[in-house]
Design an enzyme around this catalytic site. Structure first.
Site, PDB file in Angstrom:
ATOM      1  N   ARG A 115     -11.396  18.449  63.422  1.00  0.00           N
ATOM      2  CA  ARG A 115     -12.760  18.041  63.035  1.00  0.00           C
ATOM      3  C   ARG A 115     -13.705  17.925  64.226  1.00  0.00           C
ATOM      4  O   ARG A 115     -14.916  18.046  64.071  1.00  0.00           O
ATOM      5  CB  ARG A 115     -12.739  16.746  62.202  1.00  0.00           C
ATOM      6  CG  ARG A 115     -12.277  15.510  62.932  1.00  0.00           C
ATOM      7  CD  ARG A 115     -12.106  14.297  62.003  1.00  0.00           C
ATOM      8  NE  ARG A 115     -11.096  13.377  62.507  1.00  0.00           N
ATOM      9  CZ  ARG A 115     -11.289  12.452  63.428  1.00  0.00           C
ATOM     10  NH1 ARG A 115     -12.471  12.280  63.955  1.00  0.00           N
ATOM     11  NH2 ARG A 115     -10.300  11.675  63.830  1.00  0.00           N
TER      12      ARG A 115
ATOM     13  N   HIS B 212       0.371  12.311  65.290  1.00  0.00           N
ATOM     14  CA  HIS B 212       0.411  11.745  63.933  1.00  0.00           C
ATOM     15  C   HIS B 212       1.106  12.701  62.944  1.00  0.00           C
ATOM     16  O   HIS B 212       2.188  12.410  62.489  1.00  0.00           O
ATOM     17  CB  HIS B 212      -0.966  11.343  63.403  1.00  0.00           C
ATOM     18  CG  HIS B 212      -1.710  10.408  64.299  1.00  0.00           C
ATOM     19  ND1 HIS B 212      -1.192   9.195  64.693  1.00  0.00           N
ATOM     20  CD2 HIS B 212      -2.915  10.510  64.918  1.00  0.00           C
ATOM     21  CE1 HIS B 212      -2.054   8.585  65.494  1.00  0.00           C
ATOM     22  NE2 HIS B 212      -3.110   9.368  65.651  1.00  0.00           N
TER      23      HIS B 212
ATOM     24  N   ASP C 206      -0.889   4.955  71.375  1.00  0.00           N
ATOM     25  CA  ASP C 206      -2.185   5.305  70.808  1.00  0.00           C
ATOM     26  C   ASP C 206      -3.282   4.261  71.069  1.00  0.00           C
ATOM     27  O   ASP C 206      -3.824   4.212  72.158  1.00  0.00           O
ATOM     28  CB  ASP C 206      -2.000   5.592  69.307  1.00  0.00           C
ATOM     29  CG  ASP C 206      -3.181   6.323  68.698  1.00  0.00           C
ATOM     30  OD1 ASP C 206      -4.117   6.676  69.441  1.00  0.00           O
ATOM     31  OD2 ASP C 206      -3.183   6.556  67.483  1.00  0.00           O
TER      32      ASP C 206
END
Ligand code: ZN
Length: 455
Positions: A209, A268, A319
């Protein structure tokens, strides 16, 4: 330097009275059934240390600030809003002080190295610093302060969302075109010449994205020889945005349009079909699982059984750094699977120890993802080592492979006594050797940052 351990995990299995020699950061000799020398560093149980393959260190400073519910809003996307507000006030000094604390905490938790997925590049408002690599050099400086092994992963972030949406607000600090990004990498490479020889450079196109198909292809063809890390399929909305834009699910699209190989690391990969899961495993790429953050952000559980069944490579990352704990990261991964599948001992193929499968799998996958010759205690590998204390009450009833299970399910990071990063002995008796100075700098930076946030 010589380390004498009561036992060590070697590629051939558990061995007793193991003496390891380190020379210039590398394991130069291993003897078992040995006798300790007078000058040896004595430890209880020696293991290959893990690489933490995914970190955004600055987010550590937000830990605990987003755990309240605003009316009608409680999602990943509201968390991201606070992160952007935070960025309005973050300076290079803050960045360095926070990263140093984070890297120190990682070492105290038992990690020897880190992959810093670094996406804040510019000043507030989006103007580049005079030195384009200013904030990257702060990450390098933090790694140098702590001695952690660093794989630096500058991020290409060009768009505010799917279909080339414009950057806005906090995102302006991330933005680079492919051309600007190449310039940044050149500046980072120059800065890296002052770093230890185990420092690595890779690239991180942020996500599908935040890039676009042509940009992704270009950056991979220019700079894709080392590690390539990308966030993928973390949230259902991200999956549907990509389906609407590119006509395919993110993992499906990536595997079809890029030559995804073992130097890729997909962070992920939470929302995958069975077909995507099997294809990704077959590619040889590493999946970067971040169980504590994925639980905190409500991402969902990873498709563990199918991925492990297809012999997929995986590693662990912290993360958002909401909490840095290697033992908790390991068990959160397994528990997410148990809660979904309503059974026990999920993350192991066939019969065997779950803790051993998770620990050694993450050691191998993490090293692969960070391009470090590590993840096993073998001559010629980097001296990325961790010592745990099997006489600690949390572990003292356990023997052999049960020590891995104890580490994963019964212990916390207090059982970690020593850590070496590429042969540098940075954690002794459970404390980082620079802890006082690093902690004082962090507290000063946080005071300054929270004053600015609340002003
Ligand atoms: Zn991330």
């Amino acid at each position: 330097m010589k380390i004498f351990s009561n036992r060590a995990w070697l590629p051939s299995g558990w061995r007793e009275n193991v003496r390891v020699s380190l020379d210039q950061g590398v394991v130069a000799g291993i003897e078992d059934n040995a006798t300790a020398g007078a000058a040896d560093i004595r430890v209880d149980t020696l293991l290959p240390a893990l690489s933490n393959l995914h970190s955004h260190s600055f987010q550590r400073a937000m830990a605990g600030m987003t755990e309240f519910r605003a009316a009608g809003q409680d999602s990943f996307w509201t968390w991201r809003t606070l992160m952007y507000r935070f960025l309005d006030h973050l300076t290079p000094d803050h960045m360095e002080a926070i990263a140093a604390l984070v890297f120190m905490e990682m070492q105290e938790a038992g990690y020897a190295s880190v992959g810093e997925f670094h996406y804040v590049h510019h000043q507030q408002g989006g103007h580049p610093y005079d030195d384009r690599a200013e904030l990257s050099t702060r990450i390098l400086a933090a790694a140098a302060q702590t001695g952690i092994g660093l794989t630096h992963l500058p991020v290409l972030y060009s768009y505010g969302g799917a279909n080339k949406a414009e950057l806005s607000g906090g995102q302006l600090r991330f933005g680079n075109s492919v051309e600007d990004f190449s310039e940044l990498l050149g500046a980072v490479e120059a800065a890296m010449t002052a770093m230890p020889s185990d420092t690595r450079l890779g690239i991180a196109p942020h996500s599908l994205r935040a890039t676009a198909p042509d940009d992704l292809a270009e950056v991979v063809s220019r700079h894709g020889n080392g590690p390539i890390h990308i966030h993928i399929a973390e949230q259902p909305r991200e999956v549907s945005d990509i389906v609407d834009w590119l006509g395919e699910r993110p993992v499906q699209w990536l595997l079809k349009h890029q030559d995804v190989k073992p130097n890729w690391c997909l962070i992920h990969a939470t929302h995958m079909t069975q077909t995507e899961t099997a294809s990704l495993a077959k590619s040889g790429a590493v999946v970067g699982l971040c169980p504590i953050t994925e639980a905190n952000l409500g991402d969902g559980p990873f498709n563990g059984p199918a991925y492990l069944g297809a012999a997929g490579a995986f590693g662990l990352g912290s993360d958002s750094n909401i909490r840095i704990s290697l033992t908790e990261e390991l068990r959160t991964l397994e528990y997410s699977q148990r809660l979904r599948d309503l059974c026990r001992n999920v993350m192991v193929n066939g019969a065997g120890s779950v803790g051993k499968t998770l620990y050694l799998g993450a050691a191998a996958g993490g090293a692969q993802a960070l391009n470090r010759k590590a993840g096993k205690l073998e001559i010629g590998c980097l001296g990325d080592l961790v010592a745990i204390d099997s006489t600690h009450p949390q572990l003292c009833a356990l023997h052999g492979d049960q020590l891995f299970d104890g580490l994963c399910f019964a212990a916390d990071d207090r059982v970690v006594s020593d850590v070496w990063s590429a042969g540098c002995h940075m954690v002794k008796d459970g404390r980082h050797i620079q802890r006082d100075r690093i902690t004082a700098n962090y507290c000063r930076a946080i005071r300054d940052l929270t004053n600015a946030l609340n002003a």
